[in-house]
Design an enzyme around this catalytic site. Structure first.
Site, PDB file in Angstrom:
ATOM      1  N   HIS A 151       0.720  -1.447  -0.019  1.00 28.48           N
ATOM      2  CA  HIS A 151       0.175  -0.228  -0.118  1.00 28.48           C
ATOM      3  C   HIS A 151       0.825   1.045   0.011  1.00 28.48           C
ATOM      4  CE1 HIS A 151      -3.930  -1.445   0.391  1.00 28.48           C
ATOM      5  NE2 HIS A 151      -3.650  -2.629   1.012  1.00 28.48           N
ATOM      6  N   ASP A 158      -8.006  -1.755  -0.934  1.00 34.24           N
ATOM      7  CA  ASP A 158      -8.485  -2.795  -0.313  1.00 34.24           C
ATOM      8  C   ASP A 158     -10.142  -1.475  -0.892  1.00 34.24           C
ATOM      9  OD1 ASP A 158      -6.393  -3.651   0.859  1.00 34.24           O
ATOM     10  OD2 ASP A 158      -6.760  -2.957   2.402  1.00 34.24           O
ATOM     11  N   GLU A 240      -6.326 -12.218   0.870  1.00 39.54           N
ATOM     12  CA  GLU A 240      -7.637 -11.376   0.934  1.00 39.54           C
ATOM     13  C   GLU A 240      -8.103 -11.030  -0.405  1.00 39.54           C
ATOM     14  OE1 GLU A 240      -4.564  -7.869   2.322  1.00 39.54           O
ATOM     15  OE2 GLU A 240      -4.566  -9.013   4.409  1.00 39.54           O
ATOM     16  N   HIS A 243      -8.301  -7.335  -1.835  1.00 38.39           N
ATOM     17  CA  HIS A 243      -6.804  -6.539  -1.822  1.00 38.39           C
ATOM     18  C   HIS A 243      -6.498  -6.439  -3.386  1.00 38.39           C
ATOM     19  CE1 HIS A 243      -2.876  -5.793   0.136  1.00 38.39           C
ATOM     20  NE2 HIS A 243      -1.731  -5.822  -1.490  1.00 38.39           N
TER      21      HIS A 243
END
Length: 274
Positions: A151, A158, A240, A243
């Site tokens: 990130h 996200d 995830e 993500h």
């Protein structure tokens, strides 16, 4: 030498010392706040229709408080990633859905906050929602917390999808009873996202995008999100479902630390992004 010599010398020394103190840079001057380089934009300037619920600006996250570095509830991204999100949003809008982002660019100081929190094994105030089946001492070993995050390079986001018209999400009240993030949707904290099988930031293997226990409409929703984003250059992190990273990344090797704030952005022409 006159009788005034020693006194004058003392005055001269004091004046020089005073000048040196006055000329010394203040802490703020010595360490100017870092800013984003050219190529970063505010997502709202690129596509104001994408819903934003920046969780780390609020206490409703696994830490339980606003995270260091989030000075505004806004999504900052590299311009190619933001433009790709706009394209994905257009495909979803035609089907009656909207993207909703939870987190975008994340400063290194925020990642450092996560690391400090993970090392404090006494602080488990949000355990019952975000990691009820994981011992906090294993968060590093199991890969839920790391000292670096993609990130911070500015092209990772996200996000989820919301069916339109989007109902509001009520504010989280610190101290309220918590429900496991993998509980049935009607029991979890109310989020206007479609049912993805878990809530956002759920530290559990059920969050793995292709976990075989996720079936039916939950599987359809995950596939809808992934399909809409992969088409425009995003790659999903298998652990995830929320993500995604835009490829190729403009800054693949740089972990930035400017705060999340409009003041961090370089000057640019908003009209050119619409």
């Amino acid at each position: 030498m006159t009788a005034y010599g020693p006194a004058l010398r003392k005055l001269a020394v004091a004046a020089v010392a005073l000048f040196a103190v006055a000329a010394a840079p203040s802490p703020a001057q010595a360490r100017p706040e870092p800013r984003a380089p050219d190529g970063f934009v505010a997502l709202r300037d690129v596509d104001p229709t994408i819903i934003q619920e920046i969780r780390y600006f609020t206490p409703h996250n696994f830490v339980g408080e606003r995270v260091t570095g989030y000075r505004a509830p806004m999504c900052l991204l590299t311009e190619p990633a933001a433009r790709a999100l706009r394209k994905a949003q257009r495909t979803l809008l035609r089907r009656g859905y909207s993207l909703k982002v939870y987190d975008c660019y994340r400063p290194q100081r925020a990642v450092d906050h996560f690391v400090r929190w993970a090392e404090d094994l006494r602080d488990e105030r949000m355990k019952e929602e975000f990691y009820p089946r994981v011992d906090k001492s294993r968060l590093f070993e199991d890969g839920y917390i790391a000292e670096k995050s993609g990130h911070s390079r500015g092209s990772t986001v996200d996000l989820t999808i919301v069916r339109l018209p989007a109902p509001p999400t009520r504010p989280y009240v610190p101290g309220e009873p918590l429900t496991p993030c993998y509980a049935p949707q009607e029991e979890r904290f109310p989020d206007n996202s479609v049912d993805m099988g878990t809530g956002y930031d759920c530290f559990d293997t059920l969050s793995h995008t292709d976990d075989p226990r996720i079936t039916g409409v939950q599987r359809a929703h995950r596939d809808l999100l992934r399909g809409a984003l992969v088409k425009f250059g995003f790659v999903n992190l298998p652990e995830e479902w929320w993500h995604f990273t835009y490829k190729p990344e403009p800054f693949p090797d740089t972990y930035f630390d400017f705060p999340v704030s409009r003041r961090s952005l370089p000057h640019f022409q908003v009209e050119g992004l619409r």
